[in-house]
Design an enzyme around this catalytic site. Sequence first.
Site, mmCIF file in Angstrom:
data_model
loop_
_atom_site.group_PDB
_atom_site.id
_atom_site.type_symbol
_atom_site.label_atom_id
_atom_site.label_comp_id
_atom_site.label_asym_id
_atom_site.label_seq_id
_atom_site.Cartn_x
_atom_site.Cartn_y
_atom_site.Cartn_z
ATOM 1 N N HIS A 89 -13.745 -12.984 13.959
ATOM 2 C CA HIS A 89 -14.339 -14.153 14.607
ATOM 3 C C HIS A 89 -14.794 -13.764 16.018
ATOM 4 O O HIS A 89 -15.920 -14.056 16.414
ATOM 5 C CB HIS A 89 -13.328 -15.300 14.699
ATOM 6 C CG HIS A 89 -13.190 -16.109 13.458
ATOM 7 N ND1 HIS A 89 -12.566 -15.635 12.326
ATOM 8 C CD2 HIS A 89 -13.576 -17.382 13.174
ATOM 9 C CE1 HIS A 89 -12.582 -16.567 11.405
ATOM 10 N NE2 HIS A 89 -13.183 -17.647 11.884
ATOM 11 N N HIS A 127 -4.086 -14.384 15.540
ATOM 12 C CA HIS A 127 -4.450 -13.124 16.193
ATOM 13 C C HIS A 127 -3.634 -12.902 17.450
ATOM 14 O O HIS A 127 -3.214 -13.850 18.111
ATOM 15 C CB HIS A 127 -5.937 -13.100 16.582
ATOM 16 C CG HIS A 127 -6.838 -12.795 15.448
ATOM 17 N ND1 HIS A 127 -6.889 -11.560 14.834
ATOM 18 C CD2 HIS A 127 -7.732 -13.575 14.797
ATOM 19 C CE1 HIS A 127 -7.775 -11.596 13.859
ATOM 20 N NE2 HIS A 127 -8.295 -12.814 13.802
#
Length: 183
Positions: free
Chosen positions: A113, A152
């Site tokens: 992303h 993350h």
Amino acid sequence: MNNSIFFSLYNLAHHSVVFDKIAVFITDPFIYIMLVVISIYFIFDVKDLNRKFNFSFILEKVKSFVPLFITGLFAWIVGDLIKILFKVNRPFVVFSQVEALVSESGFSFPSLHATLIAAFAFAVYFKNKKFGYICLFAAFLIGISRVVVGVHFPVDVLGGFTLGFAVAFIVKTLARKLNNSSI
């Protein structure tokens, strides 16, 4: 330090339903909205409203979009290859107490992303600094949200931003050499 920053950001979640929904919105639908907005920015110009839609116009628009498309595709492929090479587990796999707000699978480093939105945002920045700053701020929010929602580590996002910048810079440089114009 990576874990410390991770928990500082992750611990913002799970305290407010409204905050969690905002974080989830920024991490997932917002990135796609930004990718569409940036794509439209690369394809259309306000001056185009008065132009005739013919083959040369369409060819010109495709030509302006191709470097952005290549930037995104190359960033995604390289990021995916790095994930396979490094095989870093996601925070919710490493720490049993981490409950991700969104469902993710696969490895963590780098954040795809962050890689993709950074590549697009830097491509905009190289073309138009003012709009580029807005896109980079949006990319920053998306990157931070990936940590807040628990999928993350900060280093994954930093790695994604670095890779996104590198790819956008390389494509911009190659496009200039090939076309004698900037993306």
